[in-house]
Design a protein around this motif. Structure first.
Motif: not given
Length: 563
Positions: A242-246, A198-209, A166-175
């Motif tokens: 960065r803009a998405r994060l902020e 991609v890892m950075c985008a995933e972290a931003v989308s999952e609010s993994d600071t 899954t690309s949702g990462l929290h939908n079917q498994c942990s991040s």
């Protein structure tokens, strides 16, 4: 520092001066190119078995895990055949294929040395995993899971039932599945640039600071708006993240669109891209030949252009009609405006009208210009001022993807506008659009698609000018970077860059009552003649009644005709 550094600093100030990230990082860095560093080179991944004494034992152990068709490492993807079977070697190593990291269609203009592993290349240092004496299958599962997390389910060609796909990462498994945080942080410096983005985008989308900070810190060391195409794409995508994060994407987009640069500068930047790459010329040439054929022998012609910009296309058409001889039609042009074009012109549509009137008069045409100063999604029937007896041609050059559709608002201006045009009973409708799927795709698949598309675009721009061309840097920042930022940082009505593939446009036009018109041989001939001015890596192909403009193995734009 090169002359382009001042341009880069200006871009940093405009786009990031209000974005004080929690990671305390700057937006863009000027990265001088390392002489032997190849950003396309992915590090080999070693699987070491501490309990084995011979290479034969290692090879046999890995062979038991999987067949060659099933074995992938962090470097493998459908476009990069990176598998090297287990052999009499102290380690199992996946070598990069030498292609740019396109997930679906690989561009090949920047090829890495597949055996480049010198000690001075910090991308090529091997990664040592923990002992797999009793946990080799578990380790393989971890590698496979991480690859899917980074590159998406399309990277999986084996039985996906055993893995998180899954690309949702929290939908079917942990991040990050079975990968603990320490393992992930350790592996960050070894990832190639696409995997890291991609890892950075995933972290931003999952609010993994923590992961966001770590990946952004590593990205800052690598990206540069003056480097290779992949480094430039990475720089602008990092700014978008960065803009998405902020939550400041729309602010940056407005600044890039309207405040800077001045009108004369923006006009210059647009002209640079027009000269360096054929995307707009492809639109103008293909549409003009189609329109010329459709209005042949018509005494009165009304052209409705939903993205008139500077009016260059109609200057070319008027001159083309003059050169063919015969009776000259009376031409009326209705130009729909947008704020960016008005800013670039340094004035309203009257500037375009005067220019076209002068050209038409010099060629002996009766000409009239109608000003429709509004955004395309605001146009209604009354704005077009139709007259009886006119042969109508409607032009959509790279503009329909800006119209909000049903996923944005109940008004669905994208389909509403097509139905409105159908009411006009036009002789022809020309449609030119980017061949990319970013409209309704979720954030992470959209992010990957953008990386592939804009990497190909930046490669193609490089083919038309030198790497250190200051005009090229400025043109990319002011004419391309804003689109990248918008697609990454904005959602809902604020995300105005919403590309769709031709197949989806075909469905929309068919539902509005149109049928596709076949393109004649002269359309293909005109485009091929135009492409001779550019790199041989461009090509045009006809498929299902439409023209596709390709850069190497990536379709970049399509042109089609409808009635």
């Amino acid at each position: 520092m090169s002359d382009s550094s001042g341009v880069e600093r200006g871009f940093m100030m405009r786009t990031s001066q209000d974005l004080q990230s929690s990671t305390s990082m700057q937006s863009f860095y000027f990265q001088p190119m390392q002489g032997t560093t190849d950003p396309y080179f992915s590090p080999p991944f070693q699987i070491l078995h501490n309990g084995m004494s011979t290479s034969q034992e290692i090879g046999s152990q890995v062979t038991k895990l999987t067949s060659p068709e099933q074995y992938f490492t962090l470097d493998s993807s459908p476009a990069a055949s990176g598998f090297v079977a287990a052999s009499d070697s102290p380690s199992v190593v996946s070598q990069f294929s030498g292609q740019s990291p396109f997930s679906m269609q690989g561009s090949k203009s920047f090829v890495s040395d597949p055996i480049h592993s010198s000690s001075d290349n910090h991308y090529g240092s091997p990664i040592s995993a923990s002992s797999v004496a009793n946990e080799d299958i578990e380790q393989w599962h971890k590698l496979k899971e991480l690859e899917i997390l980074l590159l998406g389910p399309e990277a999986d060609t084996s039985d996906s039932s055993n893995f998180c796909v899954t690309s949702g990462l929290h939908n079917q498994c942990s991040s990050y599945g079975q990968w603990n945080r320490n393992q992930m942080l350790e592996i960050i410096p070894r990832l190639d640039l696409k995997q890291l983005l991609v890892m950075c985008a995933e972290a931003v989308s999952e609010s993994d600071t923590a992961m966001t900070a770590a990946t952004m810190e590593e990205l800052e060391k690598r990206v540069s708006v003056s480097g290779d195409p992949i480094l430039r794409v990475g720089a602008y995508m990092l700014e978008g993240l960065r803009a998405r994060l902020e939550s400041s994407g729309s602010l940056i987009y407005r600044k890039l669109r309207c405040v800077e640069p001045t009108s004369s500068e923006l006009m210059s930047y647009m002209s640079v891209l027009y000269q360096f790459c054929p995307y707009w010329k492809f639109a103008y040439e293909s549409a003009n030949v189609v329109i010329e054929e459709a209005i042949w022998n018509e005494p009165r012609v009304h052209i409705i252009d939903f993205q008139i910009a500077q009016g260059t296309q109609w200057t070319l058409l008027i001159e083309r009609l003059k050169s063919r001889g015969g009776r000259l039609p009376c031409i009326r042009v209705t130009g729909v405006d947008d704020s960016q074009s008005a800013h670039a012109r340094g004035g309203g549509l009257e500037v375009v009208g005067r220019r076209l009137a002068h050209v038409a008069e010099s060629c002996g045409f009766q000409f009239e210009f109608h000003n429709a100063a509004m955004s395309g999604h605001e146009v209604v029937y009354e704005n077009l001022r139709l007259r009886p007896g006119e042969a109508i041609a409607v032009n959509f050059p790279y503009v329909l993807h800006h119209m909000p559709d049903e996923s944005v608002s109940v008004e669905n201006h994208r389909d509403r506008l097509l139905r409105l045009v159908k009411r006009l009973s036009p002789k022809v409708v020309t449609l030119v659009e980017q061949e990319s799927n970013t409209n309704t795709a979720p954030f992470l698949p959209r992010f990957r698609e953008m990386f592939d598309y804009y990497l190909a675009m930046f490669e193609s721009i490089d083919a038309g000018t030198s790497r250190d061309n200051k005009q090229r840097v400025s043109a990319e920042q002011h004419c391309v970077a804003r689109d990248i930022v918008n697609m990454i940082a904005c959602e809902g009505s604020e995300r105005v860059e919403r590309h769709e593939l031709l197949g989806k446009w075909r469905m929309r036009l068919s539902m509005a009552g149109f049928h596709q018109l076949p393109l004649s041989p002269p359309v293909m001939e005109a485009v091929r003649s135009m492409l001779r001015q550019f790199s041989g890596n461009y090509r045009v192909e006809e498929q299902d009644g439409a023209l596709y403009l390709w850069w190497l193995n990536r379709a970049m734009a399509t042109s089609s005709a409808w009635r």
